[in-house]
Design a protein around this motif. Structure first.
Motif, PDB file in Angstrom:
ATOM      1  N   PHE A  18       0.824  -1.207   0.000  1.00 22.20           N
ATOM      2  CA  PHE A  18       0.000   0.000   0.000  1.00 22.20           C
ATOM      3  C   PHE A  18       0.863   1.264   0.000  1.00 22.20           C
ATOM      4  CE2 PHE A  18      -3.643  -2.346   2.350  1.00 22.20           C
ATOM      5  CZ  PHE A  18      -4.169  -2.791   1.148  1.00 22.20           C
ATOM      6  N   ALA A  19       2.037   1.194   0.616  1.00 23.51           N
ATOM      7  CA  ALA A  19       2.903   2.369   0.758  1.00 23.51           C
ATOM      8  C   ALA A  19       3.578   2.763  -0.555  1.00 23.51           C
ATOM      9  CB  ALA A  19       3.960   2.121   1.830  1.00 23.51           C
ATOM     10  N   SER A  20       3.656   1.856  -1.495  1.00 21.15           N
ATOM     11  CA  SER A  20       4.352   2.110  -2.756  1.00 21.15           C
ATOM     12  C   SER A  20       3.367   2.490  -3.863  1.00 21.15           C
ATOM     13  CB  SER A  20       5.145   0.871  -3.175  1.00 21.15           C
ATOM     14  OG  SER A  20       5.698   1.058  -4.452  1.00 21.15           O
ATOM     15  N   PRO A  21       3.405   3.751  -4.316  1.00 23.27           N
ATOM     16  CA  PRO A  21       2.462   4.190  -5.367  1.00 23.27           C
ATOM     17  C   PRO A  21       2.579   3.395  -6.672  1.00 23.27           C
ATOM     18  CG  PRO A  21       3.502   6.079  -4.338  1.00 23.27           C
ATOM     19  CD  PRO A  21       4.209   4.862  -3.818  1.00 23.27           C
ATOM     20  N   SER A  22       3.690   2.728  -6.877  1.00 21.49           N
ATOM     21  CA  SER A  22       3.849   1.967  -8.119  1.00 21.49           C
ATOM     22  C   SER A  22       3.274   0.549  -8.018  1.00 21.49           C
ATOM     23  CB  SER A  22       5.335   1.888  -8.497  1.00 21.49           C
ATOM     24  OG  SER A  22       6.058   1.230  -7.483  1.00 21.49           O
ATOM     25  N   SER A  23       2.884   0.133  -6.815  1.00 20.14           N
ATOM     26  CA  SER A  23       2.379  -1.232  -6.651  1.00 20.14           C
ATOM     27  C   SER A  23       0.924  -1.337  -7.113  1.00 20.14           C
ATOM     28  CB  SER A  23       2.485  -1.685  -5.192  1.00 20.14           C
ATOM     29  OG  SER A  23       1.473  -1.096  -4.416  1.00 20.14           O
ATOM     30  N   GLU A  24       0.550  -2.520  -7.530  1.00 14.34           N
ATOM     31  CA  GLU A  24      -0.817  -2.787  -7.992  1.00 14.34           C
ATOM     32  C   GLU A  24      -1.814  -2.604  -6.846  1.00 14.34           C
ATOM     33  OE1 GLU A  24      -3.980  -3.350 -10.261  1.00 14.34           O
ATOM     34  OE2 GLU A  24      -1.943  -3.183 -11.036  1.00 14.34           O
ATOM     35  N   LYS A  25      -1.431  -3.028  -5.617  1.00  5.16           N
ATOM     36  CA  LYS A  25      -2.345  -2.907  -4.469  1.00  5.16           C
ATOM     37  C   LYS A  25      -2.615  -1.439  -4.137  1.00  5.16           C
ATOM     38  CE  LYS A  25      -1.481  -7.361  -2.384  1.00  5.16           C
ATOM     39  NZ  LYS A  25      -1.063  -8.105  -1.203  1.00  5.16           N
ATOM     40  N   HIS A  26      -1.598  -0.609  -4.232  1.00  6.63           N
ATOM     41  CA  HIS A  26      -1.768   0.825  -3.977  1.00  6.63           C
ATOM     42  C   HIS A  26      -2.697   1.443  -5.022  1.00  6.63           C
ATOM     43  CE1 HIS A  26      -0.886   5.137  -4.059  1.00  6.63           C
ATOM     44  NE2 HIS A  26      -0.486   5.006  -2.812  1.00  6.63           N
ATOM     45  N   ARG A  27      -2.455   1.116  -6.284  1.00  4.16           N
ATOM     46  CA  ARG A  27      -3.289   1.656  -7.361  1.00  4.16           C
ATOM     47  C   ARG A  27      -4.747   1.197  -7.223  1.00  4.16           C
ATOM     48  NH1 ARG A  27       1.400   0.626 -10.648  1.00  4.16           N
ATOM     49  NH2 ARG A  27       0.465  -1.307 -11.362  1.00  4.16           N
ATOM     50  N   LYS A  28      -4.945  -0.057  -6.838  1.00  9.60           N
ATOM     51  CA  LYS A  28      -6.299  -0.603  -6.682  1.00  9.60           C
ATOM     52  C   LYS A  28      -7.025   0.091  -5.530  1.00  9.60           C
ATOM     53  CE  LYS A  28      -9.582  -3.968  -6.863  1.00  9.60           C
ATOM     54  NZ  LYS A  28     -10.804  -3.256  -6.539  1.00  9.60           N
ATOM     55  N   LEU A  29      -6.344   0.227  -4.393  1.00  9.39           N
ATOM     56  CA  LEU A  29      -6.960   0.883  -3.244  1.00  9.39           C
ATOM     57  C   LEU A  29      -7.251   2.356  -3.557  1.00  9.39           C
ATOM     58  CD1 LEU A  29      -7.993   0.700  -0.361  1.00  9.39           C
ATOM     59  CD2 LEU A  29      -5.654   1.098   0.446  1.00  9.39           C
ATOM     60  N   SER A  30      -6.338   3.026  -4.238  1.00  2.52           N
ATOM     61  CA  SER A  30      -6.559   4.424  -4.629  1.00  2.52           C
ATOM     62  C   SER A  30      -7.773   4.545  -5.544  1.00  2.52           C
ATOM     63  CB  SER A  30      -5.326   4.990  -5.333  1.00  2.52           C
ATOM     64  OG  SER A  30      -4.241   5.053  -4.458  1.00  2.52           O
ATOM     65  N   SER A  31      -7.891   3.623  -6.472  1.00  5.57           N
ATOM     66  CA  SER A  31      -9.034   3.611  -7.381  1.00  5.57           C
ATOM     67  C   SER A  31     -10.337   3.367  -6.621  1.00  5.57           C
ATOM     68  CB  SER A  31      -8.830   2.537  -8.450  1.00  5.57           C
ATOM     69  OG  SER A  31      -9.966   2.419  -9.247  1.00  5.57           O
ATOM     70  N   ASP A  32     -10.299   2.435  -5.667  1.00  7.62           N
ATOM     71  CA  ASP A  32     -11.491   2.147  -4.855  1.00  7.62           C
ATOM     72  C   ASP A  32     -11.902   3.374  -4.032  1.00  7.62           C
ATOM     73  OD1 ASP A  32     -11.527  -0.415  -5.864  1.00  7.62           O
ATOM     74  OD2 ASP A  32     -10.628  -1.347  -4.075  1.00  7.62           O
ATOM     75  N   ILE A  33     -10.910   4.089  -3.505  1.00  5.66           N
ATOM     76  CA  ILE A  33     -11.199   5.299  -2.720  1.00  5.66           C
ATOM     77  C   ILE A  33     -11.841   6.352  -3.622  1.00  5.66           C
ATOM     78  CG2 ILE A  33     -10.125   7.250  -1.513  1.00  5.66           C
ATOM     79  CD1 ILE A  33      -8.103   5.173  -0.355  1.00  5.66           C
ATOM     80  N   ALA A  34     -11.273   6.531  -4.817  1.00  4.00           N
ATOM     81  CA  ALA A  34     -11.822   7.518  -5.758  1.00  4.00           C
ATOM     82  C   ALA A  34     -13.266   7.174  -6.128  1.00  4.00           C
ATOM     83  CB  ALA A  34     -10.941   7.592  -7.005  1.00  4.00           C
ATOM     84  N   THR A  35     -13.528   5.886  -6.337  1.00  5.84           N
ATOM     85  CA  THR A  35     -14.884   5.444  -6.675  1.00  5.84           C
ATOM     86  C   THR A  35     -15.842   5.706  -5.513  1.00  5.84           C
ATOM     87  OG1 THR A  35     -13.988   3.743  -8.138  1.00  5.84           O
ATOM     88  CG2 THR A  35     -16.264   3.444  -7.391  1.00  5.84           C
TER      89      THR A  35
END
Length: 170
Positions: A18-35
């Motif tokens: 989650f701490a790494s903006p380049s990771s898939e998990k970070h991108r997925k969680l960020s996308s979920d938050i935006a949604t």
């Protein structure tokens, strides 16, 4: 475009990815938050979007910026809407939102990529320069007064100095 800083606490197990903006998990969680934020603010015309600035440990905490077009009381309206959504069981990607809190710090996210923190520096910088110049002028004048006082004292102590100066012109 104006930003409103929000801290979101999620009921999910922390993952170092989650701490790494380049990771898939970070991108997925960020996308979920935006949604999730888009669904909360779907009827708010001033809402533009959300930017996740950081996901950090302490449970799982997401720091985000709500981007909006301003207008009267948007911060109050947004805070109220977020509290209501949290009470109604707001979920982000299957994880329950445990808390939402408005952050007081200045946001580095702006339209065009300009960092608002520089505006404070740019406003203070000329004032500091003016103060330094004023101090330098004051010190120069003090030096000149001291030199003038020393010359006057010398003339009173040694009256013949004035006569010696007049003789040198020959």
């Amino acid at each position: 475009m104006i930003n409103l800083g929000i801290e979101m606490v999620l009921d999910t197990v922390w993952d170092e990815d989650f701490a790494s903006p380049s990771s898939e998990k970070h991108r997925k969680l960020s996308s979920d938050i935006a949604t999730a934020m888009a669904s909360v603010f779907r009827n708010e015309s001033r809402f533009v979007g959300v930017v996740v600035t950081r996901i950090r440990k302490g449970s799982t905490i997401a720091d985000l910026q709500l981007l909006h077009n301003g207008g009267e009381n948007f911060d109050d309206v947004a805070t109220s809407m977020l509290r209501q959504a949290s009470r109604n069981g707001l979920q982000v990607g299957g994880a329950r939102v445990l808390g939402l809190e408005q952050k007081e710090e200045e946001s580095p996210v702006t339209s065009g990529g300009f960092d608002n923190r520089w505006l404070g520096f740019l406003g203070v910088f000329p004032v500091v320069i003016l103060i330094v110049i004023a101090i330098a002028i004051q010190r120069q004048r003090k030096r000149e007064r001291k030199q003038r006082a020393q010359r006057e004292a010398m003339k009173k102590t040694w009256p013949f100095v004035r006569n010696l100066n007049s003789l040198r012109t020959v």
